[in-house]
Design an enzyme around this catalytic site. Structure first.
Site, PDB file in Angstrom:
ATOM      1  N   LYS A  19      -0.620  -1.797   6.795  1.00  0.00           N
ATOM      2  CA  LYS A  19      -0.882  -0.618   7.621  1.00  0.00           C
ATOM      3  C   LYS A  19       0.365  -0.313   8.404  1.00  0.00           C
ATOM      4  CE  LYS A  19      -4.529   1.985   8.517  1.00  0.00           C
ATOM      5  NZ  LYS A  19      -5.668   2.157   7.592  1.00  0.00           N
TER       6      LYS A  19
HETATM    7  N1  GLU Z   1      -6.008   4.932   5.424  1.00  0.00           N
HETATM    8  C1  GLU Z   1      -7.059   4.747   4.470  1.00  0.00           C
HETATM    9  C2  GLU Z   1      -7.878   3.525   4.795  1.00  0.00           C
HETATM   10  O1  GLU Z   1      -7.939   3.090   5.914  1.00  0.00           O
HETATM   11  C3  GLU Z   1      -6.547   4.801   3.040  1.00  0.00           C
HETATM   12  C4  GLU Z   1      -5.505   3.800   2.666  1.00  0.00           C
HETATM   13  C5  GLU Z   1      -4.869   4.051   1.298  1.00  0.00           C
HETATM   14  O2  GLU Z   1      -5.314   4.939   0.588  1.00  0.00           O
HETATM   15  O3  GLU Z   1      -3.913   3.357   0.980  1.00  0.00           O
HETATM   16  O4  GLU Z   1      -8.548   2.996   3.951  1.00  0.00           O
END
Ligand code: GLU
Length: 427
Positions: free
Chosen positions: A116
């Site tokens: 993240k």
């Molecule tokens: N931000 C989204 C999540 O928390 C998607 C992450 C992604 O598609 O890599 O799942």
């Protein structure tokens, strides 16, 4: 010596997302017969990157910003996870979100680890040019960490397909050729996937529909939903549920909420937000606060805003019989205890909101193969993936006689731990 993360008990009192993530991990991992060293290994983020960088504002001033990218685990593949722009971003939040991505990808059965990123900024305070400058500089700082085979960002709170386009362009200009697969959630015309925008919200409702089968043959028009959050996840969940005939009685965004026992007109509300920027002033129901929204009378509550919303303080007042988590980490461990005691069925975040990263995976596969699918194919594959994960989790819940959150974590941790054991510890 590294300092052990020792948060399980702290999570009872604090609302720190990483404490929550570790507490959930500790609760689940003890059901598994794993070597102590493997249990310890998975509590740690693999890499933590923090960066301070300048952005030139429109008035010529230079302002400093802080950003992070955390790779929690990369055993199953390149790390995957969104980038968040928010004033609430800090290292512990990013750590928690990265850890949840590891479990989310493992649970969905897609070949990724978890990551993240985040920048401490309110994107609404930036002009479009400033937003582009901030994004390109942050992306440039991340270049040593990212590539289609090492770390693949995506949108999250405060970011969108245009931001992904700037990241893709910054990376591509640096290496000298176009690399669509370095990021997912891109606009369609530069290698994005059909259905990616809608995927997280749609996946939440796919899970809810399966979970509702526990109540027998219910009719959608008899099921009242409350949705906290009207961003990408909340708005798409509400729209898809509305299109299936469910009655959405409450919706909120950061400015507050609206309640209408007869059902809200979701398409009208989306038009209102497209025109005004938020829900403030929408007149289709009674005004409620975000706190009040969570305890409204309803059958299913969908928290789709941010972490730490359902806690020891309000879980006893929740009237919903089922909670389907669109947000990451909306429930704290003490909130969970109360919900479990009260028999409220919780479909946990790493299961319910996995549709986003599942379609991100489809986007990455399409980019790598340079062969694109139609929306029907994307939705068919999404449906399959969500239903499969839902029942895999349910069967672990039965096997271990645990709640769905613990079951989802058991399943995910088991898959990652098995991969650690198969690969062995380097060197
Ligand atoms: N931000 C989204 C999540 O928390 C998607 C992450 C992604 O598609 O890599 O799942």
């Amino acid at each position: 010596m590294v300092v052990a993360y020792n948060a399980a008990s702290a999570a009872q009192q604090t609302n720190n997302p990483f404490d929550t993530a570790l507490s959930q991990y500790d609760r689940a991992v003890h059901y598994l017969d794993l070597p102590a060293g493997v249990i310890e290994f998975l509590r740690y983020p693999r890499r933590e990157f923090s960066v301070n960088f300048p952005v030139k504002r429109d008035d010529g001033r230079i302002e400093m910003f802080t950003g992070y990218r955390v790779h929690h685990n990369t055993v199953l593949g390149p790390s995957k996870g969104g980038i968040r722009y928010s004033l609430a971003v800090d290292l512990d939040e990013v750590r928690a979100l990265a850890m949840w991505m590891t479990w989310k990808c493992a649970l969905a059965g897609i070949p990724y680890g978890g990551a993240k990123g985040g920048v401490v900024v309110d994107p609404k305070t930036l002009s479009p040019r400033e937003l582009e400058a901030l994004t390109r500089r942050y992306a440039a700082e991340l270049i040593p960490l990212m590539s289609p085979h090492s770390d693949i960002p995506a949108p999250d709170m405060g970011t969108n397909p245009q931001v992904m386009a700037w990241i893709m362009d910054t990376y591509s200009m640096t290496v000298g050729y176009s690399v669509p697969a370095v990021v997912t959630g891109k606009p369609l015309n530069i290698g994005g996937s059909q259905g990616r925008n809608e995927a997280t919200g749609r996946g939440v409702i796919i899970c809810m529909v399966e979970a509702l089968k526990r109540w027998g043959n219910v009719r959608p028009e008899d099921i009242r939903l409350v949705v906290q959050g009207f961003g990408n996840v909340g708005a798409n969940a509400a729209s898809y549920a509305h299109s299936l005939g469910f009655k959405i009685v409450g919706i909120s965004d950061i400015t507050g909420g609206v309640y209408n026992a007869n059902g809200l007109d979701v398409p009208l509300m989306r038009n209102f937000v497209a025109e005004h920027g938020d829900l403030n002033g929408y007149a289709g129901g009674d005004i409620v606060t975000n706190d009040e929204l969570l305890t409204l009378p309803c059958d299913v509550l969908i928290p789709a805003a941010m972490e730490g919303q359902i806690t020891g303080k309000n879980a006893a007042q929740i009237q919903a019989r089922m909670i389907v988590e669109g947000a990451n980490g909306p429930t704290t461990p003490d909130g969970d205890d109360i919900l479990n005691e009260r028999g409220i069925y919780v479909v946990p975040d790493i299961l319910a909101n996995g549709g986003g990263v599942v379609v991100s995976y489809f986007e990455w596969v399409q980019d790598l193969q340079a062969f694109f699918w139609d929306a029907e194919e994307v939705y068919r594959q999404l449906q399959r993936a969500m239903v499969r994960s839902y029942y895999a989790t349910e069967s672990v819940a039965e096997e271990y006689n645990v709640d769905m959150r613990t079951a989802s974590q058991i399943l995910a941790i088991r898959r990652v731990a098995d991969a650690v054991i198969t690969r062995g510890i380097y060197p």
